[in-house]
Design an enzyme around this catalytic site. Sequence first.
Site, short mmCIF file in Angstrom:
data_model
loop_
_atom_site.label_atom_id
_atom_site.label_comp_id
_atom_site.label_asym_id
_atom_site.label_seq_id
_atom_site.Cartn_x
_atom_site.Cartn_y
_atom_site.Cartn_z
N LYS A 7 -30.26 -15.70 -3.78
CA LYS A 7 -30.08 -17.14 -4.03
C LYS A 7 -31.04 -17.95 -3.15
O LYS A 7 -31.72 -18.86 -3.63
CB LYS A 7 -28.65 -17.54 -3.69
CG LYS A 7 -28.43 -19.04 -3.49
CD LYS A 7 -27.00 -19.41 -3.18
CE LYS A 7 -26.67 -19.41 -1.73
NZ LYS A 7 -27.07 -20.60 -0.94
N ASN A 8 -31.14 -17.56 -1.87
CA ASN A 8 -31.91 -18.39 -0.93
C ASN A 8 -33.41 -18.16 -1.02
O ASN A 8 -34.17 -18.78 -0.31
CB ASN A 8 -31.39 -18.18 0.50
CG ASN A 8 -30.02 -18.82 0.67
OD1 ASN A 8 -29.56 -19.55 -0.20
ND2 ASN A 8 -29.36 -18.53 1.78
N ARG A 36 -27.87 -29.03 -0.73
CA ARG A 36 -28.84 -29.42 0.30
C ARG A 36 -30.23 -28.90 -0.04
O ARG A 36 -31.24 -29.56 0.25
CB ARG A 36 -28.35 -28.86 1.61
CG ARG A 36 -29.29 -28.92 2.73
CD ARG A 36 -28.76 -28.19 3.93
NE ARG A 36 -29.75 -28.14 4.94
CZ ARG A 36 -30.11 -29.17 5.69
NH1 ARG A 36 -29.49 -30.32 5.53
NH2 ARG A 36 -31.04 -29.06 6.59
N CYS A 85 -22.57 -31.30 5.29
CA CYS A 85 -21.74 -30.47 4.41
C CYS A 85 -20.66 -29.88 5.30
O CYS A 85 -20.56 -30.20 6.47
CB CYS A 85 -22.58 -29.39 3.74
SG CYS A 85 -22.97 -28.04 4.84
N ARG A 137 -26.36 -30.98 9.57
CA ARG A 137 -27.56 -30.43 8.90
C ARG A 137 -28.62 -31.51 8.65
O ARG A 137 -28.94 -31.87 7.53
CB ARG A 137 -27.14 -29.75 7.59
CG ARG A 137 -26.15 -28.63 7.87
CD ARG A 137 -25.77 -27.85 6.67
NE ARG A 137 -26.88 -26.99 6.22
CZ ARG A 137 -26.75 -26.21 5.14
NH1 ARG A 137 -25.66 -26.23 4.44
NH2 ARG A 137 -27.77 -25.46 4.75
N ASP A 159 -25.29 -16.33 7.90
CA ASP A 159 -24.63 -16.24 6.59
C ASP A 159 -23.78 -14.99 6.45
O ASP A 159 -23.09 -14.82 5.45
CB ASP A 159 -25.68 -16.26 5.46
CG ASP A 159 -26.36 -17.61 5.37
OD1 ASP A 159 -27.38 -17.71 4.69
OD2 ASP A 159 -25.86 -18.55 6.01
N ILE A 181 -26.18 -21.08 15.16
CA ILE A 181 -27.03 -21.82 14.23
C ILE A 181 -26.36 -23.11 13.75
O ILE A 181 -26.97 -24.17 13.72
CB ILE A 181 -27.39 -20.94 12.99
CG1 ILE A 181 -27.96 -19.59 13.44
CG2 ILE A 181 -28.33 -21.69 12.05
CD1 ILE A 181 -29.35 -19.63 14.01
N ARG A 189 -21.09 -20.51 -6.12
CA ARG A 189 -22.43 -21.04 -5.76
C ARG A 189 -23.37 -19.91 -5.38
O ARG A 189 -24.56 -19.99 -5.58
CB ARG A 189 -22.31 -22.00 -4.57
CG ARG A 189 -21.54 -23.25 -4.85
CD ARG A 189 -21.63 -24.23 -3.71
NE ARG A 189 -23.04 -24.52 -3.40
CZ ARG A 189 -23.40 -25.44 -2.52
NH1 ARG A 189 -22.50 -26.12 -1.86
NH2 ARG A 189 -24.68 -25.66 -2.26
C1 EPZ Z 1 -30.92 -22.05 5.02
O1 EPZ Z 1 -30.38 -23.35 5.21
C2 EPZ Z 1 -29.97 -21.33 4.08
N1 EPZ Z 1 -29.92 -22.03 2.80
C3 EPZ Z 1 -28.59 -21.26 4.71
O2 EPZ Z 1 -27.76 -20.50 3.83
C4 EPZ Z 1 -28.70 -20.52 6.04
O3 EPZ Z 1 -27.43 -20.51 6.67
C5 EPZ Z 1 -29.72 -21.23 6.94
O4 EPZ Z 1 -30.98 -21.33 6.26
C6 EPZ Z 1 -29.94 -20.48 8.25
O5 EPZ Z 1 -30.40 -19.18 7.97
C7 EPZ Z 1 -30.92 -21.84 1.91
O6 EPZ Z 1 -31.85 -21.09 2.16
C8 EPZ Z 1 -30.80 -22.58 0.61
P1 EPZ Z 1 -32.02 -24.31 8.71
P2 EPZ Z 1 -31.26 -24.48 5.96
O7 EPZ Z 1 -32.95 -25.43 8.38
O8 EPZ Z 1 -32.69 -24.31 5.59
C9 EPZ Z 1 -30.69 -27.47 11.99
C10 EPZ Z 1 -25.86 -20.04 2.53
O9 EPZ Z 1 -24.70 -19.79 2.86
N2 EPZ Z 1 -31.77 -28.31 11.45
O10 EPZ Z 1 -32.59 -22.99 9.11
O11 EPZ Z 1 -30.63 -25.78 5.71
C11 EPZ Z 1 -29.56 -27.25 11.00
O12 EPZ Z 1 -28.62 -28.29 11.08
C12 EPZ Z 1 -26.62 -21.16 3.23
O13 EPZ Z 1 -26.51 -19.42 1.65
C13 EPZ Z 1 -32.09 -29.52 12.08
O14 EPZ Z 1 -31.47 -29.89 13.07
O15 EPZ Z 1 -31.04 -24.05 7.47
C14 EPZ Z 1 -28.99 -25.94 11.47
O16 EPZ Z 1 -28.09 -26.19 12.55
C15 EPZ Z 1 -25.75 -21.89 4.23
N3 EPZ Z 1 -33.10 -30.28 11.58
C16 EPZ Z 1 -30.21 -25.18 12.00
O17 EPZ Z 1 -31.21 -26.17 12.25
C17 EPZ Z 1 -33.83 -29.90 10.49
O18 EPZ Z 1 -34.77 -30.63 10.09
C18 EPZ Z 1 -30.78 -24.16 11.02
O19 EPZ Z 1 -30.97 -24.84 9.79
C19 EPZ Z 1 -33.51 -28.68 9.86
C20 EPZ Z 1 -32.48 -27.90 10.36
#
Ligand code: EPZ
Length: 416
Positions: A22-23, A91, A115, A120, A304, A326, A396
Site C-alpha cells: 500500500k505504502n 494523508r 489523524c 502529523r 507500522d 515515530i 484501508r
Molecule cells: C508514512 O507516513 C507511512 N504512510 C506510514 O504508514 C508510516 O507509519 C510512516 O511513513 C513512518 O514509517 C505512507 O507511506 C502512506 P513520516 P508519513 O513523514 O510519510 C513527523 C500506515 O499504517 N513529520 O515518515 O506521513 C510525523 O508527524 C501508515 O500504513 C513531521 O513532523 O510519515 C511523524 O511523527 C501510518 N513533519 C514522523 O515525522 C513532516 O513534514 C514520521 O512521519 C513530516 C513528518
Amino acid sequence: MDSIRIVGGVPLSGTIHISGAKNAALPLMTCGLLTDERLVLSNVAKLADLATMADLLAQHGLAVEPEGRTLSIGGRITNTEAPYDIVRKMRASFLVLGPLLARCREARVSLPGGCEIGTRPVDLHLNGLESMGAVMKLEAGYINATAPTGLHGANIVFPFVSVGATENLLMAATLADGVTTLKNAAREPEISDLVRCLTAMGAKIKGIGTDTLVIEGVKTLHGANHAILPDRIETGTYACAAAITGGNLLLENARAEDLGAVLASLQEAGVVVTPEGNGFRVARANGLHGVDVMTEPFPGFPTDMQAQFMALMAVAEGASMVTETIFENRFMHVPELNRMGARINAHGSSAIIRGVPKLSGAPVMATDLRASVSLVLAGLAAQGETTISRVYHLDRGYEAVEQKLAACGARIERVA
Ligand code: EPZ
C-alpha cells in the site's frame, strides 16, 4: 458499519499470498502526474486507500483505469487543486503537491490535518519545496503553492527522517532545473521502489537505498511499466498471526530482506523463520517469550508493526517493553487489548507488557489501521468470541483479510 467476528483458538496453517505494498502504491500512483504518457502499475492491491488516491488523480484530470491487479494512469492534468474532503480522508494525498508543482508550477492542496495517531505536520515537505523555489501561502486550510520560474535543484538536509517528505521532494526534483541532494532521506523499501519506477520513467537518481539521494532534473519523464513490491507490513502482520496462534504459515511472494528487524525480534521471541519458495515459512517452536522493541526508521523496527508485535507480546512469557519513537499517539490499541485480558501499561512513548497465558474474546473497537489489525491478531489467539467494530480502518490497508485468514483455518467472518 461492518464488524468482524472471530472465534479464537485455532492454530493457523496454510499459505498466505502477500499483496502489493500500500505504502509504495500510493506515491507510485502520484507519479502518473509527472508525465502525460501512460504509467502502468502491476501487483496493485485492492485497498480503500488506493481507491481514494484514484479518485484524487481522476479529479486532477488523469484517466485511472484498473484492470484486475493492474492500474494504468494517463492523460493530462486539468485541475491543480486537491480538495479537503479527499485529503482529510487520507494523508498520503499530500504527495500530489511535489508532482503538481514540478509539472504545473502551481498547486492548491488542502493541509492533511492530523489523524488518530498524531498531528502529523508537513513542515518538512513545505520547507524542502520552498528551498527548490516554491512560494507557499496558507489560506483557509489550503497550501497555495506557486513556482513562477519552475523548481530548481537544492541541497536539502532533513532534520529527521520523513517517508512522505522524502517522496514528495524526490518526485519534485526529477523535473527541477539542476541537481537536488536529499540528505537524511528515508530508506524504506517503498522509497527504493519509487526510485526504481522514476528511473524507468527517465529520471536520473543516484543513491537508491541510502540516506542520500542525488537527483539530476530532466525536462520530461515518459511512461513506464512497474511491478509494485510486496507489502512488508502485511507480511509482518501475518507472521505475527502464525506466531500468536501457535500455527505454521507459508508467506508467499514475501521479501524477508524488507523485514529484517521484525524477523530478528520474532526469532528472539522464539518464532522460527525459514526461507521457502518465493517467501518464507513462520512457525512457533515452543513457548514465546517477551522481547523489547523500539520503533525506528528503516532498517529499524517499523512503527507500522508496533501494534501487531504488542498483541503478540501480550501472550508471551515474561515482560517486554515497546517504545514508539515515530508517532506521539500510537498506543490506541492498548486499552482495547487490555479489555481482552492483556496486561499492558502505557506510559508516554513506552509500554510495559506483562504476558498472560490466554486472552479472552470481547467486543472491541478499531481506531486506526494498524491498531485494528492488532485486535484481529488478539482475537485469533483469544478464548471465545471477539467482535471488532469500525473495520473500515482495516480495509484501508489489508486486502481480503478475513478471506486470507479463513483459508488458513481461522474462524473469522465479516458481519454487516
Ligand atoms: C508514512 O507516513 C507511512 N504512510 C506510514 O504508514 C508510516 O507509519 C510512516 O511513513 C513512518 O514509517 C505512507 O507511506 C502512506 P513520516 P508519513 O513523514 O510519510 C513527523 C500506515 O499504517 N513529520 O515518515 O506521513 C510525523 O508527524 C501508515 O500504513 C513531521 O513532523 O510519515 C511523524 O511523527 C501510518 N513533519 C514522523 O515525522 C513532516 O513534514 C514520521 O512521519 C513530516 C513528518
